[in-house]
Design a protein around this motif. Structure first.
Motif, mmCIF file in Angstrom:
data_model
loop_
_atom_site.group_PDB
_atom_site.id
_atom_site.type_symbol
_atom_site.label_atom_id
_atom_site.label_comp_id
_atom_site.label_asym_id
_atom_site.label_seq_id
_atom_site.Cartn_x
_atom_site.Cartn_y
_atom_site.Cartn_z
ATOM 1 N N ASP A 277 0.863 -1.093 0.014
ATOM 2 C CA ASP A 277 0.123 0.019 -0.073
ATOM 3 C C ASP A 277 0.923 1.361 0.076
ATOM 4 O O ASP A 277 0.795 2.298 0.700
ATOM 5 C CB ASP A 277 -0.812 -0.112 1.332
ATOM 6 C CG ASP A 277 -1.907 -1.437 1.224
ATOM 7 O OD1 ASP A 277 -2.578 -1.490 0.140
ATOM 8 O OD2 ASP A 277 -2.237 -1.728 2.331
ATOM 9 N N LEU B 45 1.202 3.581 -2.296
ATOM 10 C CA LEU B 45 0.557 4.943 -2.596
ATOM 11 C C LEU B 45 -0.306 5.415 -1.487
ATOM 12 O O LEU B 45 -0.649 6.623 -1.155
ATOM 13 C CB LEU B 45 -0.418 4.864 -3.847
ATOM 14 C CG LEU B 45 0.511 4.681 -5.180
ATOM 15 C CD1 LEU B 45 -0.371 4.467 -6.296
ATOM 16 C CD2 LEU B 45 1.592 5.690 -5.298
ATOM 17 N N HIS B 46 -1.015 4.416 -0.671
ATOM 18 C CA HIS B 46 -1.820 4.724 0.286
ATOM 19 C C HIS B 46 -1.092 5.536 1.329
ATOM 20 O O HIS B 46 -1.555 6.534 1.933
ATOM 21 C CB HIS B 46 -2.824 3.615 0.695
ATOM 22 C CG HIS B 46 -3.729 3.979 2.065
ATOM 23 N ND1 HIS B 46 -4.989 4.849 1.759
ATOM 24 C CD2 HIS B 46 -3.702 3.593 3.384
ATOM 25 C CE1 HIS B 46 -5.515 4.890 3.002
ATOM 26 N NE2 HIS B 46 -4.498 4.115 3.927
ATOM 27 N N THR C 138 1.893 6.731 1.276
ATOM 28 C CA THR C 138 2.456 8.019 1.100
ATOM 29 C C THR C 138 1.388 9.270 1.035
ATOM 30 O O THR C 138 1.710 10.320 1.447
ATOM 31 C CB THR C 138 3.051 7.937 -0.719
ATOM 32 O OG1 THR C 138 3.798 6.853 -0.548
ATOM 33 C CG2 THR C 138 3.496 9.074 -1.275
ATOM 34 N N ASN C 139 0.082 8.990 0.727
ATOM 35 C CA ASN C 139 -1.013 9.946 0.612
ATOM 36 C C ASN C 139 -1.248 10.433 1.891
ATOM 37 O O ASN C 139 -1.761 11.640 2.191
ATOM 38 C CB ASN C 139 -2.269 9.524 -0.048
ATOM 39 C CG ASN C 139 -3.152 10.542 -0.711
ATOM 40 O OD1 ASN C 139 -2.902 11.717 -0.595
ATOM 41 N ND2 ASN C 139 -4.042 10.089 -1.436
ATOM 42 N N ASN D 193 -7.191 12.776 -3.836
ATOM 43 C CA ASN D 193 -6.761 12.376 -5.228
ATOM 44 C C ASN D 193 -5.888 13.291 -6.086
ATOM 45 O O ASN D 193 -4.692 12.860 -6.666
ATOM 46 C CB ASN D 193 -8.118 12.026 -6.136
ATOM 47 C CG ASN D 193 -8.751 10.812 -5.745
ATOM 48 O OD1 ASN D 193 -8.236 9.916 -5.001
ATOM 49 N ND2 ASN D 193 -9.991 10.957 -6.038
ATOM 50 N N LEU E 20 -2.043 13.488 -4.495
ATOM 51 C CA LEU E 20 -1.327 12.240 -4.803
ATOM 52 C C LEU E 20 -1.056 12.310 -6.152
ATOM 53 O O LEU E 20 0.389 12.001 -6.269
ATOM 54 C CB LEU E 20 -2.037 11.049 -4.410
ATOM 55 C CG LEU E 20 -1.293 9.620 -4.724
ATOM 56 C CD1 LEU E 20 0.025 9.644 -3.937
ATOM 57 C CD2 LEU E 20 -2.176 8.414 -4.216
ATOM 58 N N LEU F 154 3.227 12.522 -7.420
ATOM 59 C CA LEU F 154 3.786 11.567 -8.418
ATOM 60 C C LEU F 154 4.367 12.343 -9.559
ATOM 61 O O LEU F 154 5.326 12.113 -10.386
ATOM 62 C CB LEU F 154 2.855 10.640 -8.743
ATOM 63 C CG LEU F 154 1.994 9.564 -7.789
ATOM 64 C CD1 LEU F 154 1.194 8.776 -8.257
ATOM 65 C CD2 LEU F 154 3.344 8.808 -7.124
#
Length: 258
Positions: free
Chosen positions: A127, A129-130, A132-133, A146, A149, A153
């Motif tokens: 996870d 990306l989760h 990191t967000n 959304n 993030l 990126l």
């Protein structure tokens, strides 16, 4: 009498060769050693010649030498000698300034061994990306899960040979600048270039490699009609950016609609 360059005012560099006086109006661009474009004022006994010229262009320089010689009633060989000495002095000055700039640049921060191991462990966990967000939110970029993030990126893609690009579209006062600046603060400061407005010639003031792998944050549209066109064409639009009649970038715009 030949004097050294007077660089007390970098925007008004002065030099004297016997009875000839030279001024560089607007100074001398340090970057771009392959050219030496300046705006010159040459004066002899209160008679002046003003000219914008690339001193490395032999044809243009020869014409200016003849023009000054004719205007001042001096020999062309005499004028050519004066210009030759001036160019040599300007080259020395520019190299000295480049050395000073190199010393002033902050060294790039290197990760310690423990920091590197911690980063590798973070990247290897599920996870990514989760997580990191979530950290982006903890840094102060609240909401816009959304978009923040996606923007993060895009910003990190600056290290790739073909980085992504993003335009944040929305009405005035909806937080576009806050989102951009908030995510931009998560990037290394030495990699970020902030531009509040952009003129047609702005990119000519950067060195050839100065923008490589840099994050350029532009706070204002270059051309409103061009921005509107990108928005109308939708996301992932193939666009070309032209400055001063020359194509300086062509690629895909990733639009974040708010």
């Amino acid at each position: 009498m030949t004097t050294a360059l007077n660089t007390e005012n970098r925007e008004y560099i002065a030099w004297q060769y016997e009875q000839l006086n030279f001024w560089l109006l607007g100074g001398l661009k340090i970057e771009g050693l392959e050219r030496m474009r300046v705006t010159l004022k040459v004066e002899y006994k209160q008679v002046a010649v003003r000219h914008n010229i690339d001193l490395y262009n032999n044809d243009s320089l020869d014409k200016l030498v003849r023009r000054c010689a004719e205007r001042f009633t001096l020999g062309t060989a005499y004028m050519a000698t004066a210009f030759s000495i001036l160019i040599n002095l300007l080259e020395e000055y520019r190299l000295e300034q480049l050395k000073l700039l190199a010393k002033e640049k902050e060294p790039v921060k290197q990760l310690t061994e423990s920091e590197r191991k911690e980063a590798e462990q973070f990247l290897c966990q599920p996870d990514l990306l989760h997580r990191t967000n979530e950290l982006i939110g903890q840094s102060g970029v609240i909401g816009e899960e959304n978009n923040r993030l996606l923007m993060y990126l895009v910003f990190t893609s600056r290290k790739r040979e073909e980085p992504l690009h993003v335009i944040s579209l929305g009405s005035s006062g909806t937080g576009k600048t806050h989102l951009q600046s908030g995510v931009g603060e998560l990037m290394p400061p030495e990699d970020v270039i902030q531009i509040t407005s952009l003129s047609e010639n702005a990119f000519y003031y950067f060195g050839k490699q100065e923008l490589k792998h840099k994050l350029i944050l532009i706070g204002r549209a270059i051309h409103k009609e061009q921005l509107a066109k990108w928005a109308e064409e939708g996301f992932d639009s193939e666009v070309t950016l032209n400055l001063a009649g020359k194509r300086v970038w062509c690629g895909t715009i990733k639009a974040v609609r708010r």
